[in-house]
Design a protein around this motif. Structure first.
Motif, PDB file in Angstrom:
ATOM      1  N   ILE A  20      27.453  75.081 -40.634  1.00 36.91           N
ATOM      2  CA  ILE A  20      26.891  75.106 -41.941  1.00 36.91           C
ATOM      3  C   ILE A  20      26.663  76.421 -42.543  1.00 36.91           C
ATOM      4  CG2 ILE A  20      24.836  74.401 -43.455  1.00 36.91           C
ATOM      5  CD1 ILE A  20      24.607  72.092 -41.785  1.00 36.91           C
ATOM      6  N   ASP A  21      27.281  76.896 -43.654  1.00 38.50           N
ATOM      7  CA  ASP A  21      26.798  78.123 -44.139  1.00 38.50           C
ATOM      8  C   ASP A  21      25.511  78.322 -44.835  1.00 38.50           C
ATOM      9  OD1 ASP A  21      29.681  78.684 -43.908  1.00 38.50           O
ATOM     10  OD2 ASP A  21      30.432  77.797 -45.847  1.00 38.50           O
ATOM     11  N   ALA A  22      25.300  79.631 -44.651  1.00 35.61           N
ATOM     12  CA  ALA A  22      23.961  79.907 -45.446  1.00 35.61           C
ATOM     13  C   ALA A  22      23.966  79.455 -46.884  1.00 35.61           C
ATOM     14  CB  ALA A  22      23.634  81.403 -45.363  1.00 35.61           C
ATOM     15  N   PHE A  23      22.625  79.025 -47.368  1.00 35.68           N
ATOM     16  CA  PHE A  23      22.362  78.324 -48.778  1.00 35.68           C
ATOM     17  C   PHE A  23      21.075  78.689 -49.256  1.00 35.68           C
ATOM     18  CE2 PHE A  23      21.307  75.137 -45.543  1.00 35.68           C
ATOM     19  CZ  PHE A  23      20.020  74.527 -46.074  1.00 35.68           C
ATOM     20  N   TRP A 373      25.127  66.809 -38.192  1.00 36.61           N
ATOM     21  CA  TRP A 373      26.499  66.349 -38.635  1.00 36.61           C
ATOM     22  C   TRP A 373      26.440  64.759 -38.841  1.00 36.61           C
ATOM     23  CZ3 TRP A 373      28.418  62.803 -35.149  1.00 36.61           C
ATOM     24  CH2 TRP A 373      28.022  62.803 -33.971  1.00 36.61           C
ATOM     25  N   GLY A 374      25.506  64.194 -37.944  1.00 37.75           N
ATOM     26  CA  GLY A 374      25.578  62.906 -37.862  1.00 37.75           C
ATOM     27  C   GLY A 374      24.937  62.305 -39.215  1.00 37.75           C
ATOM     28  N   PHE A 375      23.789  63.162 -40.174  1.00 38.58           N
ATOM     29  CA  PHE A 375      23.597  62.871 -41.391  1.00 38.58           C
ATOM     30  C   PHE A 375      24.546  62.894 -42.286  1.00 38.58           C
ATOM     31  CE2 PHE A 375      20.653  64.688 -44.645  1.00 38.58           C
ATOM     32  CZ  PHE A 375      20.322  63.444 -45.194  1.00 38.58           C
ATOM     33  N   ASP A 417      18.551  72.341 -41.160  1.00 42.20           N
ATOM     34  CA  ASP A 417      19.732  72.027 -40.843  1.00 42.20           C
ATOM     35  C   ASP A 417      20.035  70.549 -41.541  1.00 42.20           C
ATOM     36  OD1 ASP A 417      19.429  73.881 -39.005  1.00 42.20           O
ATOM     37  OD2 ASP A 417      19.472  72.461 -36.985  1.00 42.20           O
ATOM     38  N   TYR A 418      19.372  69.737 -41.673  1.00 44.88           N
ATOM     39  CA  TYR A 418      19.668  68.651 -42.357  1.00 44.88           C
ATOM     40  C   TYR A 418      19.696  68.817 -43.882  1.00 44.88           C
ATOM     41  CZ  TYR A 418      19.339  65.477 -38.465  1.00 44.88           C
ATOM     42  OH  TYR A 418      19.608  64.789 -37.116  1.00 44.88           O
ATOM     43  N   ILE A 419      18.925  69.452 -44.410  1.00 41.96           N
ATOM     44  CA  ILE A 419      19.182  69.911 -45.881  1.00 41.96           C
ATOM     45  C   ILE A 419      20.554  70.579 -46.070  1.00 41.96           C
ATOM     46  CG2 ILE A 419      18.642  71.517 -47.651  1.00 41.96           C
ATOM     47  CD1 ILE A 419      15.789  70.960 -47.137  1.00 41.96           C
ATOM     48  N   GLY A 420      21.329  71.331 -45.189  1.00 44.77           N
ATOM     49  CA  GLY A 420      22.468  71.984 -44.967  1.00 44.77           C
ATOM     50  C   GLY A 420      23.462  71.099 -44.843  1.00 44.77           C
ATOM     51  N   ALA A 425      27.580  67.293 -47.937  1.00 45.33           N
ATOM     52  CA  ALA A 425      27.971  66.038 -48.140  1.00 45.33           C
ATOM     53  C   ALA A 425      28.220  66.028 -49.785  1.00 45.33           C
ATOM     54  CB  ALA A 425      27.175  65.136 -47.773  1.00 45.33           C
ATOM     55  N   ILE A 426      27.376  66.612 -50.454  1.00 41.92           N
ATOM     56  CA  ILE A 426      27.238  66.894 -51.956  1.00 41.92           C
ATOM     57  C   ILE A 426      28.602  67.771 -52.468  1.00 41.92           C
ATOM     58  CG2 ILE A 426      26.106  67.925 -54.003  1.00 41.92           C
ATOM     59  CD1 ILE A 426      23.513  67.232 -52.457  1.00 41.92           C
ATOM     60  N   LYS A 427      28.828  68.694 -51.542  1.00 46.28           N
ATOM     61  CA  LYS A 427      29.964  69.597 -52.095  1.00 46.28           C
ATOM     62  C   LYS A 427      31.164  68.724 -51.759  1.00 46.28           C
ATOM     63  CE  LYS A 427      28.077  74.059 -51.189  1.00 46.28           C
ATOM     64  NZ  LYS A 427      28.156  75.404 -50.387  1.00 46.28           N
TER      65      LYS A 427
END
Length: 505
Positions: A20-23, A373-375, A417-420, A425-427
């Motif tokens: 997951i990239d920085a955000f 990744w499961g989320f 992690d889960y927000i990332g 998923a949104i992207k």
């Protein structure tokens, strides 16, 4: 090859969000809502004050030794203090539920004026701080009086009573509430309450390991699931006909969804995983989209699965403006032999499914693992399988032992992690519109009592005043929301250092 597959999955779990990239907060859509959640029985307390009568959760929790919600966090008396904490964290939304028996003590009939005033005051307090209320109507705690009168959710009479309850809520609060969830995690409520007997009202077919005073695990979960869908559809129809034009709100249903992944790379486990998705998610979501149950459920459950009439099918189909997703961790799925539907007395929900679940940690709440990744896969699955509905993630969080530590670094890492993963998923096209951390403060937990907690704020349950103290996770969430924290490792280390220097109980 199977050993390699397990090793690879385990490696991904250990690495966490390395992909997951920085955000930042600004990477999300402008109207995306970040909030936190609670529920009436777990937060309010005041169990017999001001006209409130027992729910099935009162009865159920007083039957074991895990504690109860008689006092809980005393949110009934301390709601202004808690709303202030919510506002200070910079939360944009707050999810809570309405206690049916506080508002309508007999389950039907006269409204309790003191209960009505409490919820009006709570909503007014939230609005005055610019916080969007997300309201759940049924969070496990339906009236004990209706359970005693006709069996509650196993009887279709509850559809009429639930719709009348919803009508009162829409009428009294709907000018200030734009987001309504009818039923909290409908699938798990039906399974846990009517197949396993581990949540209220505690129905099941008794076995050597599980004792229930009443119930039939082979039939009741499916009857209850059916009635939940019909009650949701009835309330949704009422809202659209009577309130939506003026109030312009939305009505949805929520489900609980583990991430589901094959235990091995065998074809049997891959097929079992798809079957698991149909039984856990498709059970509720497919009727909302197509008006009928998944074919595999019809085959495995047979005549024990209720059938929608043509009118019911049309009413259920399209009845949700959004889907609420409740997600905590990911589990492995392995194939097993389903019990034939011709042997109903030997069946329950899990024997019908033809799969077994293997937890990434173990089955206890306190050992759930971070598997972001499961989320992401859950959000992707709902997008691809059910016409990409609007989604609100109504619960997500990490349970830790409830003690005196405020530096919950593990929870901070989990949430970021889960927000990332959600942002990924949104992207990728998921129409996910909101995210709620469970929970805003430490609560009475339905499965673990006061032994574990999810709160952003620590509650000292030994203190008569139930003192609230911010944890590191509250500081992180605040920083993320106000833009002073970007999700990169060095910011987390700096936050921990600053928090250690300033925090105390």
């Amino acid at each position: 090859m199977q050993k390699f597959s397990l090793f690879f999955i385990s490696l991904i779990i250990i690495l966490g969000i390395s992909y997951i990239d920085a955000f930042t907060r600004h990477d999300f859509p402008e109207d995306f809502l970040f909030g936190a959640a609670t529920s009436a029985y777990q937060w309010e307390g005041a169990v017999d004050e001001d006209g409130r009568t027992p729910s099935v959760w009162d009865t159920f929790t007083h039957s074991d030794d895990k504690g109860n919600g008689d006092i809980a966090c005393d949110g009934y008396h301390k709601y202004k203090e808690d709303v202030k904490l919510i506002a200070e964290m910079g939360l944009e939304a707050f999810r809570f539920s309405i206690s049916w028996t506080r508002l309508i003590p007999n389950g039907r009939g006269p409204i309790n004026p003191k209960g009505l005033r409490f919820y009006k005051n709570l909503i007014k307090e939230l609005r005055s701080h610019g916080i969007e209320p997300h309201v759940t109507l049924h969070h496990y705690d339906f009236p004990q009086s209706l359970e005693d009168e006709y069996g509650g959710w196993i009887n279709r009479k509850i559809i009429e009573d639930f719709t009348a309850f919803a009508d009162v809520c829409f009428r009294e609060f709907g000018d200030d509430v734009k987001f309504w969830t009818t039923i909290d995690e409908a699938n798990v409520f039906a399974i846990g309450g009517y197949s396993q007997g581990i949540v209220g009202p505690g129905h099941c077919t008794s076995t050597k390991s599980v004792k229930c005073s009443t119930g039939n695990s082979s039939t009741e979960p499916y009857i209850v699931g059916h009635n939940l869908l019909l009650a949701h559809a009835s309330a949704s129809k009422l809202y659209r006909l009577k309130y939506k034009t003026k109030q312009r709100g939305s009505v949805g249903l929520s489900i609980f969804s583990h991430g589901l992944t094959p235990y091995t790379n065998s074809k049997d486990d891959e097929i079992a995983t798809e079957r698991a998705k149909d039984f856990f998610c498709g059970w509720m979501l497919k009727p909302l989209v197509s008006g009928d149950y998944p074919e595999v459920m019809k085959r495995n459950v047979g005549l024990r699965l209720p059938v929608f009439t043509e009118q019911e099918s049309e009413q259920v189909k399209g009845s949700s403006d959004f889907v609420g997703i409740i997600h905590y961790t990911t589990v492995y799925v392995t194939n097993s032999k389903p019990t034939p539907s011709l042997l109903p007395n030997d069946s329950n929900f899990f024997t019908d499914t033809g799969f077994e679940i293997i937890f990434t940690g173990n089955a206890s709440v306190s050992s759930w693992k971070s598997v972001p990744w499961g989320f992401e896969s859950v959000l992707e699955y709902v997008k691809q399988s059910y016409n990409n509905p609007p989604i609100y993630v109504l619960e997500n969080g990490l349970p830790l032992e409830h003690d005196t530590t405020l530096q919950d670094s593990e929870r901070v890492e989990y949430i970021q992690d889960y927000i990332g993963a959600m942002l990924n998923a949104i992207k990728n096209g998921s129409d996910t519109r909101g995210y709620f951390v469970w929970s805003v403060i430490d609560l009475f937990e339905l499965l673990a009592g006061y032994e574990t907690s999810f709160g952003l704020y620590f509650v000292n349950f030994s203190d008569p005043g139930l003192k609230r103290s911010p944890k590191l996770s509250a500081s992180w969430y605040t920083g993320f929301l106000n833009g002073t924290i970007d999700v990169v490792p060095q910011d987390i280390l700096q936050l921990e250092s600053n928090f250690s220097a300033s925090s105390s109980l």
